[in-house]
Design an enzyme around this catalytic site. Structure first.
Site, PDB file in Angstrom:
ATOM      1  N   ASP A  34       2.403   2.265 -16.173  1.00 39.34           N
ATOM      2  CA  ASP A  34       1.943   3.164 -15.083  1.00 39.34           C
ATOM      3  C   ASP A  34       0.572   3.900 -15.730  1.00 39.34           C
ATOM      4  O   ASP A  34       0.291   3.954 -16.971  1.00 39.34           O
ATOM      5  CB  ASP A  34       2.817   4.254 -14.673  1.00 39.34           C
ATOM      6  CG  ASP A  34       2.748   4.592 -13.278  1.00 39.34           C
ATOM      7  OD1 ASP A  34       1.718   4.086 -12.528  1.00 39.34           O
ATOM      8  OD2 ASP A  34       2.853   5.988 -13.138  1.00 39.34           O
ATOM      9  N   GLY A  35      -0.368   4.103 -14.723  1.00 39.64           N
ATOM     10  CA  GLY A  35      -1.359   4.786 -14.945  1.00 39.64           C
ATOM     11  C   GLY A  35      -2.749   3.778 -15.095  1.00 39.64           C
ATOM     12  O   GLY A  35      -3.834   4.348 -15.518  1.00 39.64           O
ATOM     13  N   GLY A  92      -4.676   2.957 -12.593  1.00 34.80           N
ATOM     14  CA  GLY A  92      -5.782   3.371 -11.705  1.00 34.80           C
ATOM     15  C   GLY A  92      -6.188   4.699 -12.283  1.00 34.80           C
ATOM     16  O   GLY A  92      -7.632   5.021 -12.160  1.00 34.80           O
ATOM     17  N   ARG A 126     -10.418   0.446  -9.788  1.00 33.04           N
ATOM     18  CA  ARG A 126      -8.876   0.386 -10.225  1.00 33.04           C
ATOM     19  C   ARG A 126      -8.557  -1.231 -10.748  1.00 33.04           C
ATOM     20  O   ARG A 126      -7.883  -1.118 -11.644  1.00 33.04           O
ATOM     21  CB  ARG A 126      -8.176   0.441  -9.151  1.00 33.04           C
ATOM     22  CG  ARG A 126      -8.039   1.957  -8.654  1.00 33.04           C
ATOM     23  CD  ARG A 126      -7.303   2.178  -7.348  1.00 33.04           C
ATOM     24  NE  ARG A 126      -5.909   1.834  -7.827  1.00 33.04           N
ATOM     25  CZ  ARG A 126      -4.888   2.644  -8.148  1.00 33.04           C
ATOM     26  NH1 ARG A 126      -5.187   3.848  -8.374  1.00 33.04           N
ATOM     27  NH2 ARG A 126      -3.651   2.259  -8.241  1.00 33.04           N
ATOM     28  N   HIS A 145      -6.336  -2.226 -14.305  1.00 32.88           N
ATOM     29  CA  HIS A 145      -5.170  -3.373 -14.068  1.00 32.88           C
ATOM     30  C   HIS A 145      -5.587  -4.240 -15.250  1.00 32.88           C
ATOM     31  O   HIS A 145      -5.080  -4.999 -16.184  1.00 32.88           O
ATOM     32  CB  HIS A 145      -5.199  -4.138 -12.881  1.00 32.88           C
ATOM     33  CG  HIS A 145      -4.740  -3.105 -11.972  1.00 32.88           C
ATOM     34  ND1 HIS A 145      -3.535  -2.189 -12.085  1.00 32.88           N
ATOM     35  CD2 HIS A 145      -5.125  -2.574 -10.443  1.00 32.88           C
ATOM     36  CE1 HIS A 145      -3.146  -1.439 -11.017  1.00 32.88           C
ATOM     37  NE2 HIS A 145      -4.388  -1.563 -10.071  1.00 32.88           N
ATOM     38  N   SER A 162       6.127  -3.597  -8.316  1.00 32.37           N
ATOM     39  CA  SER A 162       7.428  -3.258  -7.711  1.00 32.37           C
ATOM     40  C   SER A 162       7.423  -3.657  -5.829  1.00 32.37           C
ATOM     41  O   SER A 162       6.356  -4.051  -5.348  1.00 32.37           O
ATOM     42  CB  SER A 162       7.507  -1.696  -7.347  1.00 32.37           C
ATOM     43  OG  SER A 162       6.575  -1.130  -6.582  1.00 32.37           O
ATOM     44  N   TRP A 212       3.737  -3.244  -2.199  1.00 37.86           N
ATOM     45  CA  TRP A 212       3.119  -4.035  -1.139  1.00 37.86           C
ATOM     46  C   TRP A 212       2.469  -3.010  -0.168  1.00 37.86           C
ATOM     47  O   TRP A 212       1.673  -3.403   0.822  1.00 37.86           O
ATOM     48  CB  TRP A 212       4.301  -4.537  -0.267  1.00 37.86           C
ATOM     49  CG  TRP A 212       4.894  -5.888  -1.137  1.00 37.86           C
ATOM     50  CD1 TRP A 212       6.161  -6.047  -1.579  1.00 37.86           C
ATOM     51  CD2 TRP A 212       4.048  -7.052  -1.078  1.00 37.86           C
ATOM     52  NE1 TRP A 212       5.947  -7.319  -2.135  1.00 37.86           N
ATOM     53  CE2 TRP A 212       4.794  -7.995  -1.857  1.00 37.86           C
ATOM     54  CE3 TRP A 212       2.735  -7.735  -0.686  1.00 37.86           C
ATOM     55  CZ2 TRP A 212       4.513  -9.311  -2.261  1.00 37.86           C
ATOM     56  CZ3 TRP A 212       2.514  -8.971  -1.080  1.00 37.86           C
ATOM     57  CH2 TRP A 212       3.371  -9.782  -1.636  1.00 37.86           C
ATOM     58  N   LEU A 214      11.828 -13.562 -28.821  1.00 37.73           N
ATOM     59  CA  LEU A 214      11.671 -12.210 -28.238  1.00 37.73           C
ATOM     60  C   LEU A 214      11.900 -12.783 -26.653  1.00 37.73           C
ATOM     61  O   LEU A 214      11.099 -13.813 -26.356  1.00 37.73           O
ATOM     62  CB  LEU A 214      10.336 -11.754 -28.365  1.00 37.73           C
ATOM     63  CG  LEU A 214      10.016 -10.565 -27.420  1.00 37.73           C
ATOM     64  CD1 LEU A 214      10.659  -9.301 -27.646  1.00 37.73           C
ATOM     65  CD2 LEU A 214       8.535 -10.064 -27.447  1.00 37.73           C
ATOM     66  N   ARG A 254       7.851   5.243 -19.794  1.00 33.19           N
ATOM     67  CA  ARG A 254       6.970   5.132 -18.757  1.00 33.19           C
ATOM     68  C   ARG A 254       5.831   5.943 -19.120  1.00 33.19           C
ATOM     69  O   ARG A 254       5.879   7.018 -19.829  1.00 33.19           O
ATOM     70  CB  ARG A 254       7.598   5.908 -17.608  1.00 33.19           C
ATOM     71  CG  ARG A 254       6.548   5.977 -16.451  1.00 33.19           C
ATOM     72  CD  ARG A 254       7.170   6.409 -15.005  1.00 33.19           C
ATOM     73  NE  ARG A 254       6.227   6.153 -14.098  1.00 33.19           N
ATOM     74  CZ  ARG A 254       6.641   5.741 -12.735  1.00 33.19           C
ATOM     75  NH1 ARG A 254       7.752   5.840 -12.442  1.00 33.19           N
ATOM     76  NH2 ARG A 254       5.505   5.677 -11.925  1.00 33.19           N
ATOM     77  N   ARG A 279       9.733   9.508 -13.480  1.00 30.20           N
ATOM     78  CA  ARG A 279      10.765   8.801 -12.355  1.00 30.20           C
ATOM     79  C   ARG A 279      10.884   7.440 -12.812  1.00 30.20           C
ATOM     80  O   ARG A 279       9.906   6.967 -13.475  1.00 30.20           O
ATOM     81  CB  ARG A 279      10.317   9.116 -10.935  1.00 30.20           C
ATOM     82  CG  ARG A 279       8.824   8.767 -10.927  1.00 30.20           C
ATOM     83  CD  ARG A 279       8.468   9.016  -9.378  1.00 30.20           C
ATOM     84  NE  ARG A 279       6.839   8.616  -9.212  1.00 30.20           N
ATOM     85  CZ  ARG A 279       5.989   9.475  -9.265  1.00 30.20           C
ATOM     86  NH1 ARG A 279       6.345  10.652  -9.333  1.00 30.20           N
ATOM     87  NH2 ARG A 279       4.786   9.183  -9.088  1.00 30.20           N
ATOM     88  N   LEU A 280      11.954   6.918 -12.140  1.00 25.20           N
ATOM     89  CA  LEU A 280      12.315   5.393 -12.463  1.00 25.20           C
ATOM     90  C   LEU A 280      11.434   4.780 -11.315  1.00 25.20           C
ATOM     91  O   LEU A 280      11.231   3.353 -11.462  1.00 25.20           O
ATOM     92  CB  LEU A 280      13.726   5.139 -12.437  1.00 25.20           C
ATOM     93  CG  LEU A 280      14.602   5.589 -13.688  1.00 25.20           C
ATOM     94  CD1 LEU A 280      16.067   5.474 -13.420  1.00 25.20           C
ATOM     95  CD2 LEU A 280      13.901   5.110 -14.687  1.00 25.20           C
TER      96      LEU A 280
HETATM   97  C1  IPE Z   1       5.671   1.778 -10.771  1.00 28.54           C
HETATM   98  O1  IPE Z   1       4.701   2.578 -10.596  1.00 28.54           O
HETATM   99  C2  IPE Z   1       5.652   0.482 -10.454  1.00 28.54           C
HETATM  100  C3  IPE Z   1       5.220  -0.453 -11.739  1.00 28.54           C
HETATM  101  C4  IPE Z   1       4.674   0.264 -12.846  1.00 28.54           C
HETATM  102  C5  IPE Z   1       4.849  -1.779 -11.290  1.00 28.54           C
HETATM  103  P1  IPE Z   1       4.153   2.859  -9.390  1.00 28.54           P
HETATM  104  O2  IPE Z   1       2.778   3.511  -9.592  1.00 28.54           O
HETATM  105  O3  IPE Z   1       4.011   1.910  -8.112  1.00 28.54           O
HETATM  106  O4  IPE Z   1       4.946   4.283  -8.820  1.00 28.54           O
HETATM  107  P2  IPE Z   1       5.026   5.369  -8.132  1.00 28.54           P
HETATM  108  O5  IPE Z   1       4.565   5.197  -6.895  1.00 28.54           O
HETATM  109  O6  IPE Z   1       4.174   6.487  -8.749  1.00 28.54           O
HETATM  110  O7  IPE Z   1       6.308   6.093  -8.055  1.00 28.54           O
HETATM  111  C1  IPE Z   2       0.203   0.626 -12.838  1.00 33.49           C
HETATM  112  O1  IPE Z   2      -0.754   1.548 -12.673  1.00 33.49           O
HETATM  113  C2  IPE Z   2       0.272  -0.818 -12.176  1.00 33.49           C
HETATM  114  C3  IPE Z   2       1.209  -1.008 -11.125  1.00 33.49           C
HETATM  115  C4  IPE Z   2       1.899  -0.278 -10.467  1.00 33.49           C
HETATM  116  C5  IPE Z   2       1.068  -2.448 -10.546  1.00 33.49           C
HETATM  117  P1  IPE Z   2      -0.923   2.091 -11.278  1.00 33.49           P
HETATM  118  O2  IPE Z   2      -1.622   1.156 -10.371  1.00 33.49           O
HETATM  119  O3  IPE Z   2       0.199   2.718 -10.740  1.00 33.49           O
HETATM  120  O4  IPE Z   2      -2.163   3.230 -11.784  1.00 33.49           O
HETATM  121  P2  IPE Z   2      -1.968   4.906 -11.256  1.00 33.49           P
HETATM  122  O5  IPE Z   2      -0.551   5.341 -11.392  1.00 33.49           O
HETATM  123  O6  IPE Z   2      -2.425   4.899  -9.805  1.00 33.49           O
HETATM  124  O7  IPE Z   2      -2.898   5.520 -12.113  1.00 33.49           O
HETATM  125 MG    MG Z   3       1.139   4.364 -10.590  1.00 33.08          MG
END
Ligand code: IPE
Ligand code: IPE
Ligand code: MG
Length: 252
Positions: free
Chosen positions: A26-27, A29, A39, A43, A71, A75, A137, A194, A200-201
């Site tokens: 995550d993160g 963006g 963004r 990625h 996830s 979408w 692996l 995470r 959170r999950l």
């Molecule tokens: C979880 O991250 C999904 C992936 C890392 C692919 P999100 O950024 O989508 O989760 P939320 O919306 O913050 O819970």
């Molecule tokens: C994780 O980064 C990638 C995916 C969820 C696909 P984010 O795109 O969720 O980045 P933030 O959480 O907005 O920073």
């Molecule tokens: Mg995110």
């Protein structure tokens, strides 16, 4: 036995390594926003972090690495961002599959494939087919994945077996549900990491996470590296896993 008195260590050695590490990457963006970048650039840099972490996982003796790539709920993002994420998956498989194969990585995909574009499905199948006999692996890619959807699919399969007269409903227990999930041969994650500070999950491996150790790190995914992985593993090694009993089991 408690780990509390264990001598301080610089980093984990191979014996500390959990067999199965799962990562919510995550993160991306926020990493980009902090630098005034689009963004999509976050990625793109996230894929570089993934390459580093696959390599580090080999080196640290991890047997299974599961990564949350897209996830079921992603979408709801703008179509252009979804296009960027799908484009990166395509490029990752096209560019990296040969070297993953050379390195003995077995690729598995979990998540819903129905409804995905046919070229993506073909690439996912190719990755699994080419690497199916590798043993070093296992890289599990959770793509178009949601844990509730996975469990619902398992329930559907079981309901169909009952409707077809092939199963007595009384035989359905937790183990039966587990073997109807997407990758029943893969052990549950020992450690779920995470990045980016959220705790959170987000619909990731909720069934399989029943006894996983959770480690949340503040680093944005594009900055994650071997040292960050080692420090999450060191945290894992300090945990006492009891699995509902009274006696602590060693972390891994
Ligand atoms: C979880 O991250 C999904 C992936 C890392 C692919 P999100 O950024 O989508 O989760 P939320 O919306 O913050 O819970
Ligand atoms: C994780 O980064 C990638 C995916 C969820 C696909 P984010 O795109 O969720 O980045 P933030 O959480 O907005 O920073
Ligand atoms: Mg995110």
């Amino acid at each position: 036995m408690s780990n509390a008195a264990a001598p301080a260590r610089e980093g984990p050695d191979r014996s500390d390594a959990p067999a199965h590490v799962a990562i919510i990457m995550d993160g991306n963006g926020r990493w980009a926003a902090a630098r005034g970048l689009p963004r999509a650039e976050g990625h793109r840099r996230g894929v570089e972090a993934l390459r580093r972490v696959v390599r580090a996982s080999h080196e640290l003796g991890i047997r299974y690495l599961t990564i949350f790539s897209f996830s079921s709920e992603n979408w709801s993002r703008p179509a252009s961002e979804i296009g960027d994420l799908f484009g990166l998956l395509r490029r990752f498989i096209r560019n990296d599959l040969a070297s993953l194969h050379r390195d003995g990585v077995k690729v598995r995909i979990i998540g819903e494939r129905d409804g995905l574009e046919s070229d993506i499905c073909a690439l996912l199948n190719e990755a699994e087919e080419l690497t199916r006999d590798n043993t070093r692996l296992t890289l599990v890619v959770a793509f178009n994945y949601g844990s509730r959807q996975e469990i619902a699919k398992a329930a559907q399969k079981l309901a169909r077996e009952v409707a077809d007269g092939k199963r007595d409903p009384d035989t359905i227990d937790a183990e039966t549900i587990g073997v109807h999930l997407d990758a029943p041969d893969i052990p549950d994650p020992d450690l779920i990491i995470r990045t980016s500070g959220e705790q959170r999950l987000s619909n990731f491996l909720m069934w399989q996470a029943a006894y996983s150790e959770l480690v949340f790190v503040p680093i944005h995914w594009p900055d994650f590296d071997k040292a960050a992985l080692e420090s999450a593993i060191a945290e894992f090694a300090r945990r006492e896993r009891r699995f509902g009993g009274l006696v602590a089991k060693t972390a891994s």
